[in-house]
Each structure stands twice: as C-alpha cells, then as structure tokens.
Design a protein around this motif. Sequence first.
Motif, PDB file in Angstrom:
ATOM      1  N   GLN A  39      26.179  -4.686 -28.222  1.00  0.00           N
ATOM      2  CA  GLN A  39      25.562  -4.450 -26.924  1.00  0.00           C
ATOM      3  C   GLN A  39      25.036  -5.773 -26.367  1.00  0.00           C
ATOM      4  OE1 GLN A  39      23.000  -0.694 -27.177  1.00  0.00           O
ATOM      5  NE2 GLN A  39      24.741  -0.280 -25.845  1.00  0.00           N
ATOM      6  N   THR A  40      24.724  -5.748 -25.093  1.00  0.00           N
ATOM      7  CA  THR A  40      24.272  -6.961 -24.430  1.00  0.00           C
ATOM      8  C   THR A  40      22.984  -7.509 -25.047  1.00  0.00           C
ATOM      9  OG1 THR A  40      23.530  -7.902 -22.323  1.00  0.00           O
ATOM     10  CG2 THR A  40      23.054  -5.584 -22.692  1.00  0.00           C
ATOM     11  N   GLU A  41      22.894  -8.817 -25.102  1.00  0.00           N
ATOM     12  CA  GLU A  41      21.669  -9.465 -25.564  1.00  0.00           C
ATOM     13  C   GLU A  41      20.549  -9.290 -24.552  1.00  0.00           C
ATOM     14  OE1 GLU A  41      20.524 -14.087 -25.975  1.00  0.00           O
ATOM     15  OE2 GLU A  41      21.969 -13.408 -27.466  1.00  0.00           O
ATOM     16  N   GLY A  42      20.913  -9.129 -23.294  1.00  0.00           N
ATOM     17  CA  GLY A  42      19.903  -9.024 -22.254  1.00  0.00           C
ATOM     18  C   GLY A  42      19.344 -10.387 -21.883  1.00  0.00           C
ATOM     19  N   PRO A  43      18.496 -10.439 -20.876  1.00  0.00           N
ATOM     20  CA  PRO A  43      18.000 -11.726 -20.376  1.00  0.00           C
ATOM     21  C   PRO A  43      16.757 -12.257 -21.081  1.00  0.00           C
ATOM     22  CG  PRO A  43      17.236  -9.968 -18.957  1.00  0.00           C
ATOM     23  CD  PRO A  43      18.088  -9.312 -20.014  1.00  0.00           C
ATOM     24  N   PHE A  44      16.191 -11.496 -22.040  1.00  0.00           N
ATOM     25  CA  PHE A  44      14.870 -11.857 -22.533  1.00  0.00           C
ATOM     26  C   PHE A  44      14.804 -12.168 -24.022  1.00  0.00           C
ATOM     27  CE2 PHE A  44      13.480  -9.149 -18.774  1.00  0.00           C
ATOM     28  CZ  PHE A  44      13.336 -10.256 -17.951  1.00  0.00           C
ATOM     29  N   TYR A  45      15.906 -12.675 -24.610  1.00  0.00           N
ATOM     30  CA  TYR A  45      15.783 -13.284 -25.934  1.00  0.00           C
ATOM     31  C   TYR A  45      14.811 -14.464 -25.746  1.00  0.00           C
ATOM     32  CZ  TYR A  45      17.043 -15.630 -30.317  1.00  0.00           C
ATOM     33  OH  TYR A  45      17.006 -16.228 -31.560  1.00  0.00           O
ATOM     34  N   PRO A  46      13.780 -14.579 -26.590  1.00  0.00           N
ATOM     35  CA  PRO A  46      12.730 -15.576 -26.322  1.00  0.00           C
ATOM     36  C   PRO A  46      13.294 -16.962 -26.025  1.00  0.00           C
ATOM     37  CG  PRO A  46      12.107 -14.204 -28.174  1.00  0.00           C
ATOM     38  CD  PRO A  46      13.523 -13.838 -27.838  1.00  0.00           C
ATOM     39  N   ASN A  47      12.894 -17.525 -24.884  1.00  0.00           N
ATOM     40  CA  ASN A  47      13.332 -18.887 -24.555  1.00  0.00           C
ATOM     41  C   ASN A  47      12.396 -19.935 -25.168  1.00  0.00           C
ATOM     42  OD1 ASN A  47      11.212 -18.214 -22.872  1.00  0.00           O
ATOM     43  ND2 ASN A  47      12.051 -19.215 -21.060  1.00  0.00           N
ATOM     44  N   LYS A  48      11.320 -19.472 -25.768  1.00  0.00           N
ATOM     45  CA  LYS A  48      10.422 -20.330 -26.529  1.00  0.00           C
ATOM     46  C   LYS A  48       9.881 -19.504 -27.682  1.00  0.00           C
ATOM     47  CE  LYS A  48       6.378 -23.361 -26.190  1.00  0.00           C
ATOM     48  NZ  LYS A  48       5.280 -23.855 -25.319  1.00  0.00           N
ATOM     49  N   LEU A  49      10.389 -19.785 -28.884  1.00  0.00           N
ATOM     50  CA  LEU A  49      10.006 -18.970 -30.028  1.00  0.00           C
ATOM     51  C   LEU A  49       8.527 -19.153 -30.362  1.00  0.00           C
ATOM     52  CD1 LEU A  49      13.030 -19.418 -32.463  1.00  0.00           C
ATOM     53  CD2 LEU A  49      12.556 -17.517 -30.930  1.00  0.00           C
ATOM     54  N   PRO A  50       7.859 -18.077 -30.758  1.00  0.00           N
ATOM     55  CA  PRO A  50       6.448 -18.194 -31.145  1.00  0.00           C
ATOM     56  C   PRO A  50       6.317 -18.955 -32.455  1.00  0.00           C
ATOM     57  CG  PRO A  50       7.287 -16.015 -31.672  1.00  0.00           C
ATOM     58  CD  PRO A  50       8.374 -16.704 -30.893  1.00  0.00           C
ATOM     59  N   LEU A  51       5.129 -19.479 -32.726  1.00  0.00           N
ATOM     60  CA  LEU A  51       4.894 -20.168 -33.992  1.00  0.00           C
ATOM     61  C   LEU A  51       5.019 -19.206 -35.161  1.00  0.00           C
ATOM     62  CD1 LEU A  51       1.863 -22.456 -33.016  1.00  0.00           C
ATOM     63  CD2 LEU A  51       4.281 -23.107 -33.222  1.00  0.00           C
ATOM     64  N   ASP A  52       4.692 -17.947 -34.915  1.00  0.00           N
ATOM     65  CA  ASP A  52       4.776 -16.914 -35.943  1.00  0.00           C
ATOM     66  C   ASP A  52       6.040 -16.094 -35.679  1.00  0.00           C
ATOM     67  OD1 ASP A  52       4.290 -15.169 -37.976  1.00  0.00           O
ATOM     68  OD2 ASP A  52       2.459 -14.310 -37.152  1.00  0.00           O
ATOM     69  N   THR A  53       7.017 -16.178 -36.583  1.00  0.00           N
ATOM     70  CA  THR A  53       8.265 -15.429 -36.404  1.00  0.00           C
ATOM     71  C   THR A  53       8.568 -14.569 -37.624  1.00  0.00           C
ATOM     72  OG1 THR A  53       9.596 -17.266 -37.261  1.00  0.00           O
ATOM     73  CG2 THR A  53       9.249 -17.187 -34.873  1.00  0.00           C
ATOM     74  N   ASP A  54       7.518 -14.125 -38.336  1.00  0.00           N
ATOM     75  CA  ASP A  54       7.760 -13.337 -39.541  1.00  0.00           C
ATOM     76  C   ASP A  54       8.095 -11.889 -39.179  1.00  0.00           C
ATOM     77  OD1 ASP A  54       4.247 -12.997 -40.555  1.00  0.00           O
ATOM     78  OD2 ASP A  54       5.336 -12.170 -38.859  1.00  0.00           O
ATOM     79  N   ASN A  55       8.081 -11.002 -40.172  1.00  0.00           N
ATOM     80  CA  ASN A  55       8.514  -9.618 -39.949  1.00  0.00           C
ATOM     81  C   ASN A  55       7.370  -8.659 -39.624  1.00  0.00           C
ATOM     82  OD1 ASN A  55       7.472  -9.795 -42.585  1.00  0.00           O
ATOM     83  ND2 ASN A  55       8.847  -8.215 -43.360  1.00  0.00           N
ATOM     84  N   ASP A  56       6.185  -9.191 -39.383  1.00  0.00           N
ATOM     85  CA  ASP A  56       5.048  -8.373 -38.951  1.00  0.00           C
ATOM     86  C   ASP A  56       4.727  -8.711 -37.502  1.00  0.00           C
ATOM     87  OD1 ASP A  56       2.825  -6.844 -38.628  1.00  0.00           O
ATOM     88  OD2 ASP A  56       1.557  -7.969 -40.016  1.00  0.00           O
ATOM     89  N   LEU A  57       5.171  -7.868 -36.589  1.00  0.00           N
ATOM     90  CA  LEU A  57       4.971  -8.125 -35.164  1.00  0.00           C
ATOM     91  C   LEU A  57       3.636  -7.585 -34.657  1.00  0.00           C
ATOM     92  CD1 LEU A  57       8.113  -8.300 -35.676  1.00  0.00           C
ATOM     93  CD2 LEU A  57       8.389  -7.710 -33.276  1.00  0.00           C
ATOM     94  N   ILE A  58       2.911  -6.901 -35.529  1.00  0.00           N
ATOM     95  CA  ILE A  58       1.656  -6.258 -35.123  1.00  0.00           C
ATOM     96  C   ILE A  58       0.502  -7.245 -35.060  1.00  0.00           C
ATOM     97  CG2 ILE A  58      -0.018  -4.460 -35.718  1.00  0.00           C
ATOM     98  CD1 ILE A  58       2.645  -3.403 -34.745  1.00  0.00           C
ATOM     99  N   VAL A  59       0.523  -8.255 -35.928  1.00  0.00           N
ATOM    100  CA  VAL A  59      -0.544  -9.245 -35.982  1.00  0.00           C
ATOM    101  C   VAL A  59       0.077 -10.633 -35.869  1.00  0.00           C
ATOM    102  CG1 VAL A  59      -2.421 -10.212 -37.349  1.00  0.00           C
ATOM    103  CG2 VAL A  59      -1.996  -7.759 -37.408  1.00  0.00           C
ATOM    104  N   VAL A  60      -0.468 -11.463 -35.010  1.00  0.00           N
ATOM    105  CA  VAL A  60       0.049 -12.812 -34.801  1.00  0.00           C
ATOM    106  C   VAL A  60      -0.713 -13.805 -35.672  1.00  0.00           C
ATOM    107  CG1 VAL A  60       0.440 -14.641 -33.122  1.00  0.00           C
ATOM    108  CG2 VAL A  60       0.726 -12.254 -32.444  1.00  0.00           C
ATOM    109  N   ASN A  61       0.027 -14.578 -36.456  1.00  0.00           N
ATOM    110  CA  ASN A  61      -0.572 -15.556 -37.372  1.00  0.00           C
ATOM    111  C   ASN A  61      -1.669 -14.906 -38.203  1.00  0.00           C
ATOM    112  OD1 ASN A  61       1.062 -17.820 -36.755  1.00  0.00           O
ATOM    113  ND2 ASN A  61      -0.074 -18.137 -34.863  1.00  0.00           N
ATOM    114  N   ASP A  62      -2.864 -15.465 -38.202  1.00  0.00           N
ATOM    115  CA  ASP A  62      -3.954 -14.913 -39.006  1.00  0.00           C
ATOM    116  C   ASP A  62      -4.952 -14.128 -38.159  1.00  0.00           C
ATOM    117  OD1 ASP A  62      -3.062 -15.958 -41.466  1.00  0.00           O
ATOM    118  OD2 ASP A  62      -3.836 -17.927 -40.918  1.00  0.00           O
ATOM    119  N   GLY A  63      -4.491 -13.625 -37.033  1.00  0.00           N
ATOM    120  CA  GLY A  63      -5.355 -12.834 -36.170  1.00  0.00           C
ATOM    121  C   GLY A  63      -5.794 -11.542 -36.833  1.00  0.00           C
ATOM    122  N   ILE A  64      -6.877 -10.975 -36.326  1.00  0.00           N
ATOM    123  CA  ILE A  64      -7.386  -9.722 -36.891  1.00  0.00           C
ATOM    124  C   ILE A  64      -7.242  -8.558 -35.916  1.00  0.00           C
ATOM    125  CG2 ILE A  64      -9.001 -10.881 -38.431  1.00  0.00           C
ATOM    126  CD1 ILE A  64     -11.215 -10.286 -36.405  1.00  0.00           C
TER     127      ILE A  64
END
Length: 216
Positions: A39-64
């Motif tokens: 299927q289409t990739e669409g227009p919004f594959y991140p054009n600037k990847l976040p510093l945190d790219t792990d498999n937990d999208l619920i919490v960013v880096n060491d945020g609480i």
Amino acid sequence: MRPIISDRRLFLASAAIPLFTVRGAFANLLDDLTKTPAQTEGPFYPNKLPLDTDNDLIVVNDGITPAVGEITHLTGKILDLKGNPIKNALVEIWQCDANGVYLHTGDSDKKKDQQDKNFQGFGRFLTGASGEYYFRTIKPVPYPGRTPHIHFKIKQGRKELLVTQCYVKGHAGNDRDGIYRSVKDEKQREAITIDFAKMKNSKANELAAKFDVVIA
C-alpha cells in the motif's frame, strides 16, 4: 530478537514475545499464506526522525507522561509465503497521534497546538530468528479523509521489502476509505484488517492486536 529499544524499557521486548514462540508452526500444514498487499507510504513518513525511535511509542525518551490514546500492544511476525520467519527484518511503524497529527512537519507545523508531544509517532523493531516484532502504541484514530490505520515499512539491510498499512476490524470508516477499498482481493483485505481486543486483567483497559506480515 534485537529491538531498537532503550535499556529503560527492555521489559517491553519480553512482555509480549512469549505469545509467538513456534518457528514456522503451521508451515508444513498449509499452502502458501496470503501475501500482505503493498500500500502507499503516504505523505507523512517522518521527514525528521525523532531522537527516540524504539518500539515504545507511548513514552518519549525518559519522559513520565504517557501519550493520549488507548494503549495497544501490537505484535506479529514477518513471514515468507511458506510461513518461515524472516530474520533481521527492520519493522518501522508510524501513525498520527490521538489528535490526528503526524510526526511530519508538513502536518505538525500546522497543528502545533493540538499535537500530542508525548506520542513518539514512529518506532522500529529488528526481528530475530522467530520473525517476531512488538510495539506499544495507541489504537489508531481517524485522520481527515482516512479511516484509522497504522503504516508499516519492512526493510532488510538496504532492501525495502514491503510498505503496507493495517486497519481496525469493524470500523465504519473502512468502507469509505479509498486506499483500503483499493485492495480487491478479499483474503488480502482480511489480512490487513485486525482486531483490537481488550486484554484480560488489564487495569488500564489496554488492548492487544496481532498483525502478521507475509512477504513474497
């Protein structure tokens, strides 16, 4: 398995993996599996990847502070047509946050006031010998003009194996979504339409979803 993951959250990799342990469990009992449609990739594959790219999208880096949305444990396997697991496949997912904002400047720059800054929006996981992957994310929500969906990109080394999307089973918007309806083969459409079911004994009403990706 070698998840793209921080030490702080190593437990996430082991939390769901026991769900899938038998290598090629039904490979000798079945004919070729149903190929996952591209299927289409669409227009919004991140054009600037976040510093945190792990498999937990619920919490960013060491945020609480967790992201807004229905927490979902998304699991599955990357397989070939015979049901054999594909090792060293880099699984990438991305989706809009609960407010309908993607991690892409073409979308988020216009919606800074509504963007959930606690949602990672993008994650990666490298499969091991079993072909399994695991993400903790949110149940997808509608985006203007689209039914709820999660984007997937599968790579192996420098080779891109597949770009596809998965959808919420039973969502009313599916039949109005042109990209979803573009999959004419009934079995292929069923293969990308998955259940988001409540997990038993979850005090936070978390969900579980399974999406196996079959690559020719």
